[in-house]
Write an enzyme that holds these catalytic residues in place. Sequence first.
Site, PDB file in Angstrom:
ATOM      1  N   CYS A  56     -12.327  -8.766  11.521  1.00 55.79           N
ATOM      2  CA  CYS A  56     -11.254  -7.896  11.991  1.00 55.79           C
ATOM      3  C   CYS A  56     -11.801  -6.707  12.768  1.00 55.79           C
ATOM      4  O   CYS A  56     -11.076  -5.878  13.256  1.00 55.79           O
ATOM      5  CB  CYS A  56     -10.361  -7.440  10.848  1.00 55.79           C
ATOM      6  N   THR A  64      -2.459  11.018   9.392  1.00 53.45           N
ATOM      7  CA  THR A  64      -3.693  11.807   9.490  1.00 53.45           C
ATOM      8  C   THR A  64      -4.170  11.893  10.932  1.00 53.45           C
ATOM      9  O   THR A  64      -4.600  12.946  11.398  1.00 53.45           O
ATOM     10  CB  THR A  64      -4.805  11.133   8.655  1.00 53.45           C
ATOM     11  N   ARG A  65      -4.104  10.788  11.638  1.00 55.66           N
ATOM     12  CA  ARG A  65      -4.627  10.773  13.008  1.00 55.66           C
ATOM     13  C   ARG A  65      -3.805  11.667  13.929  1.00 55.66           C
ATOM     14  O   ARG A  65      -4.357  12.402  14.744  1.00 55.66           O
ATOM     15  CB  ARG A  65      -4.641   9.353  13.557  1.00 55.66           C
ATOM     16  N   ARG A  83       0.865  -1.176   0.000  1.00 51.17           N
ATOM     17  CA  ARG A  83       0.000   0.000   0.000  1.00 51.17           C
ATOM     18  C   ARG A  83       0.902   1.226   0.000  1.00 51.17           C
ATOM     19  O   ARG A  83       2.086   1.132   0.289  1.00 51.17           O
ATOM     20  CB  ARG A  83      -0.872   0.002   1.263  1.00 51.17           C
ATOM     21  N   ARG A  85     -10.561   8.442  12.125  1.00 51.75           N
ATOM     22  CA  ARG A  85     -10.160   7.625  10.984  1.00 51.75           C
ATOM     23  C   ARG A  85      -8.935   8.200  10.302  1.00 51.75           C
ATOM     24  O   ARG A  85      -8.480   9.288  10.643  1.00 51.75           O
ATOM     25  CB  ARG A  85     -11.318   7.523   9.965  1.00 51.75           C
ATOM     26  N   SER A 137     -11.576   1.642  17.121  1.00 52.80           N
ATOM     27  CA  SER A 137     -11.529   0.209  17.386  1.00 52.80           C
ATOM     28  C   SER A 137     -12.584  -0.157  18.431  1.00 52.80           C
ATOM     29  O   SER A 137     -12.559   0.364  19.551  1.00 52.80           O
ATOM     30  CB  SER A 137     -10.126  -0.157  17.880  1.00 52.80           C
ATOM     31  N   LEU A 138     -13.503  -1.042  18.053  1.00 58.77           N
ATOM     32  CA  LEU A 138     -14.538  -1.484  19.000  1.00 58.77           C
ATOM     33  C   LEU A 138     -13.878  -2.176  20.190  1.00 58.77           C
ATOM     34  O   LEU A 138     -14.337  -2.081  21.319  1.00 58.77           O
ATOM     35  CB  LEU A 138     -15.510  -2.459  18.317  1.00 58.77           C
ATOM     36  N   ARG A 139     -12.801  -2.885  19.909  1.00 63.72           N
ATOM     37  CA  ARG A 139     -12.072  -3.608  20.954  1.00 63.72           C
ATOM     38  C   ARG A 139     -11.494  -2.648  21.993  1.00 63.72           C
ATOM     39  O   ARG A 139     -11.652  -2.852  23.204  1.00 63.72           O
ATOM     40  CB  ARG A 139     -10.937  -4.406  20.284  1.00 63.72           C
ATOM     41  N   ARG A 140     -10.822  -1.608  21.517  1.00 61.07           N
ATOM     42  CA  ARG A 140     -10.238  -0.646  22.461  1.00 61.07           C
ATOM     43  C   ARG A 140     -11.328   0.092  23.217  1.00 61.07           C
ATOM     44  O   ARG A 140     -11.248   0.250  24.448  1.00 61.07           O
ATOM     45  CB  ARG A 140      -9.364   0.368  21.704  1.00 61.07           C
ATOM     46  N   THR A 193     -10.649   6.783  19.070  1.00 66.49           N
ATOM     47  CA  THR A 193     -10.333   5.434  18.598  1.00 66.49           C
ATOM     48  C   THR A 193     -11.516   4.928  17.801  1.00 66.49           C
ATOM     49  O   THR A 193     -12.660   5.223  18.139  1.00 66.49           O
ATOM     50  CB  THR A 193     -10.030   4.440  19.740  1.00 66.49           C
ATOM     51  N   LYS A 212      -2.518  -8.332  11.786  1.00 66.89           N
ATOM     52  CA  LYS A 212      -3.863  -8.136  12.330  1.00 66.89           C
ATOM     53  C   LYS A 212      -4.866  -7.679  11.288  1.00 66.89           C
ATOM     54  O   LYS A 212      -6.059  -7.751  11.520  1.00 66.89           O
ATOM     55  CB  LYS A 212      -3.847  -7.221  13.552  1.00 66.89           C
ATOM     56  N   ASP A 213      -4.389  -7.229  10.130  1.00 72.93           N
ATOM     57  CA  ASP A 213      -5.310  -6.851   9.061  1.00 72.93           C
ATOM     58  C   ASP A 213      -5.656  -8.020   8.145  1.00 72.93           C
ATOM     59  O   ASP A 213      -6.458  -7.866   7.223  1.00 72.93           O
ATOM     60  CB  ASP A 213      -4.716  -5.708   8.233  1.00 72.93           C
TER      61      ASP A 213
HETATM   62  C1  DPM Z   1      -7.452  -3.644  12.938  1.00 68.68           C
HETATM   63  C2  DPM Z   1      -7.888  -2.754  13.924  1.00 68.68           C
HETATM   64  C3  DPM Z   1      -7.198  -1.541  13.703  1.00 68.68           C
HETATM   65  C4  DPM Z   1      -6.362  -1.736  12.556  1.00 68.68           C
HETATM   66  C5  DPM Z   1      -8.901  -3.063  15.000  1.00 68.68           C
HETATM   67  C6  DPM Z   1      -8.303  -3.179  16.406  1.00 68.68           C
HETATM   68  C7  DPM Z   1      -7.350  -0.284  14.477  1.00 68.68           C
HETATM   69  C8  DPM Z   1      -8.517   0.504  13.946  1.00 68.68           C
HETATM   70  C9  DPM Z   1      -8.668   1.863  14.514  1.00 68.68           C
HETATM   71  C10 DPM Z   1      -7.871  -5.031  12.749  1.00 68.68           C
HETATM   72  N1  DPM Z   1      -6.576  -3.006  12.111  1.00 68.68           N
HETATM   73  O1  DPM Z   1      -7.102  -3.056  16.651  1.00 68.68           O
HETATM   74  O2  DPM Z   1      -9.103  -3.383  17.347  1.00 68.68           O
HETATM   75  O3  DPM Z   1      -7.958   2.262  15.462  1.00 68.68           O
HETATM   76  O4  DPM Z   1      -9.517   2.571  13.977  1.00 68.68           O
HETATM   77  C11 DPM Z   1      -3.936  -1.176  12.043  1.00 68.68           C
HETATM   78  C12 DPM Z   1      -2.861  -0.523  12.738  1.00 68.68           C
HETATM   79  C13 DPM Z   1      -1.730  -1.351  12.587  1.00 68.68           C
HETATM   80  C14 DPM Z   1      -2.113  -2.421  11.788  1.00 68.68           C
HETATM   81  C15 DPM Z   1      -2.928   0.760  13.459  1.00 68.68           C
HETATM   82  C16 DPM Z   1      -3.274   0.641  14.931  1.00 68.68           C
HETATM   83  C17 DPM Z   1      -0.308  -1.133  13.101  1.00 68.68           C
HETATM   84  C18 DPM Z   1       0.079  -2.097  14.206  1.00 68.68           C
HETATM   85  C19 DPM Z   1       0.360  -3.518  13.768  1.00 68.68           C
HETATM   86  C20 DPM Z   1      -5.390  -0.747  11.901  1.00 68.68           C
HETATM   87  N2  DPM Z   1      -3.440  -2.279  11.459  1.00 68.68           N
HETATM   88  O5  DPM Z   1      -3.865  -0.345  15.394  1.00 68.68           O
HETATM   89  O6  DPM Z   1      -2.939   1.607  15.659  1.00 68.68           O
HETATM   90  O7  DPM Z   1       1.091  -3.743  12.791  1.00 68.68           O
HETATM   91  O8  DPM Z   1      -0.151  -4.426  14.433  1.00 68.68           O
END
Ligand code: DPM
Length: 358
Positions: free
Chosen positions: A259, A170-171, A24, A165, A145-148, A143, A96-97
């Site tokens: 995810c 950007t964040r 990307r 987002r 993330s629903l998890r966080r 955030t 994690k993606d």
């Molecule tokens: C996934 C989540 C998020 C990413 C959901 C989660 C965060 C989404 C958000 C599955 N992918 O964590 O509960 O905060 O809106 C993502 C990040 C990274 C990989 C950024 C982040 C970097 C860390 C890594 C987005 N994907 O989580 O801060 O490589 O693990």
Amino acid sequence: MSGNVSISQEGNGKVSRVIRMGTRKSQLARIQTDSVASRLKELYPDVHLEIVAMSTIGDKILDTALSKIGEKSLFTKELENALERNEVDIVVHSLKDLPTSLPSGFTIGAILQRENPHDAVVLHPKNAGLTLDSLPEKSVIGTSSLRRAAQLKKRFPQLEFENIRGNLNTRLKKLDEKDDYAAIILAAAGLKRMGWDNRISQILSPEDCMYAVGQGALAVEVRAQDRDILEMVSVLHHPDTVLRCISERAFLKQLEGGCSVPVAVHTEVKGSMLYLTGAVYSLDGADCLKDTMQMCVEIDNEVSESAQECVHVAVTANNISSSALDAAEKLGMDLANVLLNKGAKDILTTARKLNDAR
Ligand code: DPM
């Protein structure tokens, strides 16, 4: 080696293989791809690496919360199309993606050593020195993330949570240049890779917030049939990380979570034991099912024959003991079954419905 690998004639009579790596366009994705490229370059000095950058749907839709965009494998689809069309040979992702099942024809050929898997608090500069505990009441935490959000709402009821987002750049910009957020929560791993460690003001402990499945680990996706590339990237596998992530992914898969569900984990390898803590939450964190189990993952010498290869939650790791991989996968499934027996399905179904209705 032969197969799909292209050959380049360098003009000096030497023939070297060309491996194309898709990425990307975001800065984080480029950094991650470059770090795998330099590992490969060290291991295979004769290989010619080319980096092909493209934008994905996830990068284009920046204003919608990730959890609300229906498209699965948002950030990965276009890269997989390029893999399928043989336009690239390797794609580097944040593990994690990557969904727990990949479309047929693709596999994860390497999982690299995990960075710090925990989440981190990044404060608005005006709040320097504060923590989630000491921020003023009703401070807004960004955030998506629903998890966080689920875990932190429960743990810090005096704070408020709002979506944010965009990619990491950007964040941070939204945080620093506006007054909308008192702090944002991001993965420590992403911040470190970007060189922004100095913005981490607090690392969240598992008591405050457990991490996402696969968080902090990089994964190398390849064509499942491409033996040469699979063998080449397999040396990048970090065995402890692979075992931890297979148990985490098996847990998520058995729960049928995607995810973007409020599911969190914590894993550790101590000696030959693998420990997995997993939890599911309602959106406000009020309902939570959480448990810990362990399994012996002793590495014996019985490495699976590449002829009858096995895949565990989309990961191919023929150079790691198949009985250890089986045990890690079973651990994840067993723990999920324990939580499913306690009603995890209802919690996740309700969370999904409420999130879709928002
Ligand atoms: C996934 C989540 C998020 C990413 C959901 C989660 C965060 C989404 C958000 C599955 N992918 O964590 O509960 O905060 O809106 C993502 C990040 C990274 C990989 C950024 C982040 C970097 C860390 C890594 C987005 N994907 O989580 O801060 O490589 O693990």
